[in-house]
Design a protein around this motif. Structure first.
Motif, PDB file in Angstrom:
ATOM      1  N   PRO A  54      25.185  35.434  46.204  1.00 46.13           N
ATOM      2  CA  PRO A  54      26.644  35.100  46.338  1.00 46.13           C
ATOM      3  C   PRO A  54      27.192  35.270  47.783  1.00 46.13           C
ATOM      4  CG  PRO A  54      25.927  36.429  44.377  1.00 46.13           C
ATOM      5  CD  PRO A  54      24.700  36.609  45.236  1.00 46.13           C
ATOM      6  N   VAL A  55      28.324  34.546  47.827  1.00 43.78           N
ATOM      7  CA  VAL A  55      29.000  34.875  49.255  1.00 43.78           C
ATOM      8  C   VAL A  55      29.742  36.135  48.808  1.00 43.78           C
ATOM      9  CG1 VAL A  55      30.784  34.329  50.582  1.00 43.78           C
ATOM     10  CG2 VAL A  55      29.109  32.703  50.147  1.00 43.78           C
ATOM     11  N   HIS A  56      30.313  36.232  47.681  1.00 45.15           N
ATOM     12  CA  HIS A  56      31.135  37.401  47.249  1.00 45.15           C
ATOM     13  C   HIS A  56      30.602  37.927  45.741  1.00 45.15           C
ATOM     14  CE1 HIS A  56      34.362  40.052  46.288  1.00 45.15           C
ATOM     15  NE2 HIS A  56      34.474  39.433  45.508  1.00 45.15           N
ATOM     16  N   GLN A  57      30.065  38.829  45.550  1.00 46.55           N
ATOM     17  CA  GLN A  57      29.771  39.368  44.234  1.00 46.55           C
ATOM     18  C   GLN A  57      30.690  39.970  43.474  1.00 46.55           C
ATOM     19  OE1 GLN A  57      26.389  39.181  42.576  1.00 46.55           O
ATOM     20  NE2 GLN A  57      28.119  39.531  40.910  1.00 46.55           N
ATOM     21  N   VAL A  58      31.247  39.434  42.075  1.00 49.36           N
ATOM     22  CA  VAL A  58      32.322  39.684  41.346  1.00 49.36           C
ATOM     23  C   VAL A  58      31.748  41.029  40.641  1.00 49.36           C
ATOM     24  CG1 VAL A  58      33.753  39.095  39.273  1.00 49.36           C
ATOM     25  CG2 VAL A  58      32.910  37.417  40.836  1.00 49.36           C
ATOM     26  N   SER A  59      32.663  42.021  40.876  1.00 46.42           N
ATOM     27  CA  SER A  59      32.565  43.169  40.308  1.00 46.42           C
ATOM     28  C   SER A  59      33.381  43.691  38.895  1.00 46.42           C
ATOM     29  CB  SER A  59      32.701  44.443  41.558  1.00 46.42           C
ATOM     30  OG  SER A  59      34.066  44.526  41.921  1.00 46.42           O
ATOM     31  N   ARG A  60      34.234  42.819  38.699  1.00 48.78           N
ATOM     32  CA  ARG A  60      35.296  43.209  37.764  1.00 48.78           C
ATOM     33  C   ARG A  60      35.921  41.858  37.093  1.00 48.78           C
ATOM     34  NH1 ARG A  60      39.817  47.364  38.672  1.00 48.78           N
ATOM     35  NH2 ARG A  60      38.010  48.651  39.121  1.00 48.78           N
ATOM     36  N   LEU A  61      35.394  41.889  35.899  1.00 46.96           N
ATOM     37  CA  LEU A  61      35.753  40.522  34.999  1.00 46.96           C
ATOM     38  C   LEU A  61      36.826  40.982  34.164  1.00 46.96           C
ATOM     39  CD1 LEU A  61      32.261  39.204  34.085  1.00 46.96           C
ATOM     40  CD2 LEU A  61      33.491  38.641  36.043  1.00 46.96           C
ATOM     41  N   ARG A  62      37.921  39.944  34.053  1.00 48.26           N
ATOM     42  CA  ARG A  62      38.820  40.202  33.016  1.00 48.26           C
ATOM     43  C   ARG A  62      38.521  39.425  31.734  1.00 48.26           C
ATOM     44  NH1 ARG A  62      43.981  38.022  36.400  1.00 48.26           N
ATOM     45  NH2 ARG A  62      42.500  36.469  36.816  1.00 48.26           N
TER      46      ARG A  62
END
Length: 222
Positions: A192-200
């Motif tokens: 990932p270019v940006h790793q998601v760390s918090r999902l809603r």
């Protein structure tokens, strides 16, 4: 990676770095994903690694047409592609719709996986009900989710798209889809270019009740 963390941080990743996915890592992802459940343990899924850039572009362009329709139906106030409240076929596609990041850069996605299924392996318990069927996917999409979880465990990210299914008659011959098989998903995998760390997500109490669908909410005090 601990399972709970993987489940809570596996978001949709649509933009990837140029880092290749090593073959041994991709093999581990698929090797873990294959332990997904399926009706009768039929394991009717098939994965095609789409690496030809020209083929990727054709599949992405077909998918993009459905993506644009999806956005157009949303812009018109409909739940896109909903069978109970369908948008009219002549819904206007507005100008300037945002492109889908993965489809726009499909040639550069480290790995593109086409997931198909042998329809003869599915036990579709709701096939005779007077509504659209949902049960057949239970023997397939756990495998697709396992792909994402296994990828997350390897430090990768991914996104599941189903837009290509709408163009199955056109796309099927390009990928050698056998008769009686169906396109289920086009999955992009990579770093990932940006790793998601918090999902809603909605809390447990918002979707869990006791004894009846309209029963009291399940809470820690229940």
């Amino acid at each position: 990676m601990e399972l709970s963390e993987a489940m809570r941080t596996t978001g949709a990743v649509r933009a990837f770095t140029s880092d290749p996915v090593p073959p041994e890592v991709l093999h581990r992802v698929l090797d873990d994903a294959r332990f997904a459940p399926s009706g009768g343990n039929q394991q009717g899924w098939h994965v095609t690694l789409v690496r030809d850039p020209a083929l990727r572009r054709r599949l992405a362009d077909m998918s993009a047409r459905t993506w644009e329709r999806y956005l157009a139906e949303q812009a018109a106030g409909f739940r896109a592609f909903n069978p109970l409240d369908p948008a009219p076929p002549d819904v206007e596609v507005p100008e300037g719709l945002r492109p889908h990041p993965m489809l726009e850069a499909i040639e550069d996605v480290p790995e593109v996986l086409l997931v198909t299924v042998d329809l003869r392996t599915l036990a579709v318990m709701d096939r005779d009900l007077d509504r659209f069927s949902i049960i057949g996917g239970a023997s397939l999409y756990p495998f697709v989710q396992n792909l994402l979880l296994a990828a997350r465990n390897q430090g990768l990210g991914g996104v599941v798209t189903t837009f290509l299914a709408a163009s199955e008659p056109e796309a099927g011959p390009l990928v050698g889809l056998p008769e009686g098989h169906a396109i289920a998903a086009l999955v992009g995998l990579g770093t990932p270019v940006h790793q998601v760390s918090r999902l809603r997500r909605h809390p447990v109490e918002a979707f869990t009740t006791v004894d009846r669908v309209d029963g009291p909410a399940f809470t820690l005090d229940a």
